[in-house]
Design an enzyme around this catalytic site. Structure first.
Site, PDB file in Angstrom:
ATOM      1  N   GLY A  72      -0.605   0.327  -1.215  1.00  0.00           N
ATOM      2  CA  GLY A  72      -1.609   1.101  -0.483  1.00  0.00           C
ATOM      3  C   GLY A  72      -1.911   0.497   0.880  1.00  0.00           C
ATOM      4  O   GLY A  72      -2.083   1.210   1.870  1.00  0.00           O
ATOM      5  N   SER A  73      -1.971  -0.820   0.953  1.00  0.00           N
ATOM      6  CA  SER A  73      -2.292  -1.471   2.222  1.00  0.00           C
ATOM      7  C   SER A  73      -1.222  -1.177   3.270  1.00  0.00           C
ATOM      8  O   SER A  73      -1.538  -0.886   4.430  1.00  0.00           O
ATOM      9  CB  SER A  73      -2.429  -2.986   2.029  1.00  0.00           C
ATOM     10  N   GLN A 181      -7.498   5.617  -4.408  1.00  0.00           N
ATOM     11  CA  GLN A 181      -8.319   5.748  -5.620  1.00  0.00           C
ATOM     12  C   GLN A 181      -8.235   7.151  -6.222  1.00  0.00           C
ATOM     13  O   GLN A 181      -8.587   7.351  -7.379  1.00  0.00           O
ATOM     14  CB  GLN A 181      -9.788   5.428  -5.315  1.00  0.00           C
ATOM     15  N   SER A 201      -0.981   4.343  -4.110  1.00  0.00           N
ATOM     16  CA  SER A 201      -0.583   3.033  -4.620  1.00  0.00           C
ATOM     17  C   SER A 201      -0.381   3.108  -6.127  1.00  0.00           C
ATOM     18  O   SER A 201      -1.237   3.608  -6.849  1.00  0.00           O
ATOM     19  CB  SER A 201      -1.665   2.004  -4.296  1.00  0.00           C
ATOM     20  N   ALA A 202       0.765   2.583  -6.593  1.00  0.00           N
ATOM     21  CA  ALA A 202       1.131   2.739  -8.004  1.00  0.00           C
ATOM     22  C   ALA A 202       0.208   1.992  -8.965  1.00  0.00           C
ATOM     23  O   ALA A 202      -0.066   2.464 -10.066  1.00  0.00           O
ATOM     24  CB  ALA A 202       2.573   2.276  -8.210  1.00  0.00           C
ATOM     25  N   HIS A 203      -0.290   0.813  -8.553  1.00  0.00           N
ATOM     26  CA  HIS A 203      -1.003  -0.009  -9.548  1.00  0.00           C
ATOM     27  C   HIS A 203      -2.398   0.507  -9.873  1.00  0.00           C
ATOM     28  O   HIS A 203      -3.055  -0.014 -10.776  1.00  0.00           O
ATOM     29  CB  HIS A 203      -1.028  -1.483  -9.132  1.00  0.00           C
ATOM     30  N   THR A 239      15.824  -3.116   1.255  1.00  0.00           N
ATOM     31  CA  THR A 239      16.408  -2.601   0.016  1.00  0.00           C
ATOM     32  C   THR A 239      15.304  -2.061  -0.869  1.00  0.00           C
ATOM     33  O   THR A 239      14.272  -2.704  -1.061  1.00  0.00           O
ATOM     34  CB  THR A 239      17.172  -3.737  -0.710  1.00  0.00           C
ATOM     35  N   CYS A 327     -12.056  -7.181  -3.277  1.00  0.00           N
ATOM     36  CA  CYS A 327     -11.650  -7.812  -2.027  1.00  0.00           C
ATOM     37  C   CYS A 327     -12.792  -8.620  -1.429  1.00  0.00           C
ATOM     38  O   CYS A 327     -12.567  -9.539  -0.664  1.00  0.00           O
ATOM     39  CB  CYS A 327     -11.200  -6.766  -1.024  1.00  0.00           C
TER      40      CYS A 327
END
Ligand SMILES: *Cc1c(COP(=O)(O)O)cnc(C)c1O
Length: 394
Positions: A72-73, A181, A201-203, A239, A327
């Site tokens: 995401g960042s 989110q 973002s995947a996580h 890659t 954060c």
């Protein structure tokens, strides 16, 4: 074993078993480089294409408009800096908000400090919502980009995305939204919502960490941030993280299965939490909008206590939560988001974020509601101010 309950889904989520299984194959067996022309390469290239198709389709976009990133960042940085650098001939003004994630805030601040851009940081009201009037008033001839987050990671407030996008469209300005989110937790259609760029973002949806994506509407020009090979249609070198991409695709597919039912289930857990805490514990205040909020987010301020002590006490009874933002933990400044709502430093310091998810049950919520009140009472006993109020005119 000691009880352990995870209520910090907005910080990150457990990777689902199906996601891990899908990823394993692309580490152990199908480990080729997608740029290679042998069968190993072809198989991984197909896997990357398939994941891209799943994610693009889930936001009603074309696969060729979706780019994989390392989270995401990176997606936020690319959208903002890449757009600013590619469009500085059109103007130098960016509009954002005071409650963005640091990946957006610090990217915009960097453009101001080092590259001569100017920025407007919109205020939010006590519920965390921006005003469309303020947005319109902030527009100048120099404005090139609006970046407003879809849903806030600390207080859960969901912004009027379609309306913000309509303002951008009307003024022919690009609209980026940090959807980290929201993606996988809300139904998102980039066309219907007038979104030009969307960060994911995947996580945050049971996928792997260090894996993200950026949707970029055709016609939007971005400079590259990562230069090198020709991967991602020459827009993002390196890659491909094939296991990460496959895991992201699998997580996205799972997240969008019966999404509406999942939203309803999580919302019920959230509402039980919010109502239970506010009912059982005095001197509490819900942060964020009561209904325009993420289905999983509870953020409450407890007067007369420190959020950090609350976190430690909850951890001792096995509950994992957060005080505002992962954060900002480790720094003593209260969260910029809570201060933007107009909270005093004292009240902001006493805030607790509980974000629930797929593996939480009603029993978890009841356990929290049973453990939390005595913890709060015990911590408050140590506050001279609380004693005064209780003894006096409470
Ligand atoms: C987690 C988060 C990010 C950062 O995403 P990473 O993949 O951890 O880099 C950005 N914006 C919001 C709103 C987030 O919640």
């Amino acid at each position: 074993m000691k009880k352990r309950i995870y209520m910090d889904y907005s910080a990150t989520t457990p990777v689902k078993k199906e996601v891990i299984d899908a990823m394993m194959n692309y580490m152990e067996t199908e480990y080729g480089n997608p740029s290679s022309i042998h069968s190993y390469g072809r198989n991984t290239k197909n896997a990357v294409d398939e994941a891209r198709d799943i994610i693009a389709k889930s936001i009603n976009a074309k696969s060729r408009d979706l780019y994989f990133t390392a989270g995401g960042s990176e997606s936020d940085n690319w959208a903002i800096k890449g757009y600013a650098f590619a469009n500085r001939n059109k103007g130098n003004h960016i509009i954002t908000t005071k409650i963005e994630h640091h990946a957006v805030l610090h990217a915009v601040e960097y453009l101001e400090k080092e590259h001569g851009f100017t920025a407007t940081y919109l205020d939010v009201d006590k519920d965390g919502l921006i005003s469309l009037e303020d947005l319109k008033n902030a527009m100048t001839d120099e404005t090139i980009l609006i970046t407003v987050m879809y849903a806030n990671n600390e207080i859960g407030t969901i912004q009027p995305i379609r309306e913000i996008g309509a303002v951008a469209k009307e003024h022919k300005v690009a609209f980026h939204t940090d959807g980290v989110q929201a993606y996988g937790h809300q139904i998102i259609d980039v066309d219907e919502l007038n979104i030009d760029m969307l960060s994911m973002s995947a996580h945050k949806l049971h996928g792997p960490k260090g894996m993200g994506a950026l949707y970029v509407r055709p016609g939007i020009k971005l400079h590259n941030l990562i230069h090198g090979g020709a991967q991602e249609r020459k827009k993002r070198a390196g890659t491909e993280n094939v296991p990460g991409i496959v895991g992201f695709g699998k997580a996205a597919a799972l997240a969008h299965e019966n999404l509406e039912e999942k939203i309803a289930r999580t919302t019920a857990l959230r509402d039980r939490l919010i109502d239970g805490i506010l009912e059982k514990i005095p001197y509490t205040l819900l942060n964020g909008h009561r209904t325009k909020r993420l289905p999983n987010n509870t953020n409450i301020s407890f007067r007369f206590i420190e959020g950090e002590s609350l976190l430690l006490s909850l951890d001792m009874v096995g509950i994992a939560a957060s005080s505002g933002s992962a954060c900002t933990s480790g720094s003593l400044d209260p969260s910029h988001v809570l201060l933007s709502l107009g909270l005093s430093h004292e009240v902001a310091h006493g805030s607790l974020r509980l974000t629930v998810g797929a593996f939480n049950t009603e029993e978890d919520i009841e356990y929290l509601l049973q453990e939390l009140p005595p913890i709060v009472e015990r911590l408050r006993q140590m506050s001279p101010l609380y004693e005064e109020i209780k003894g006096g005119n409470a």
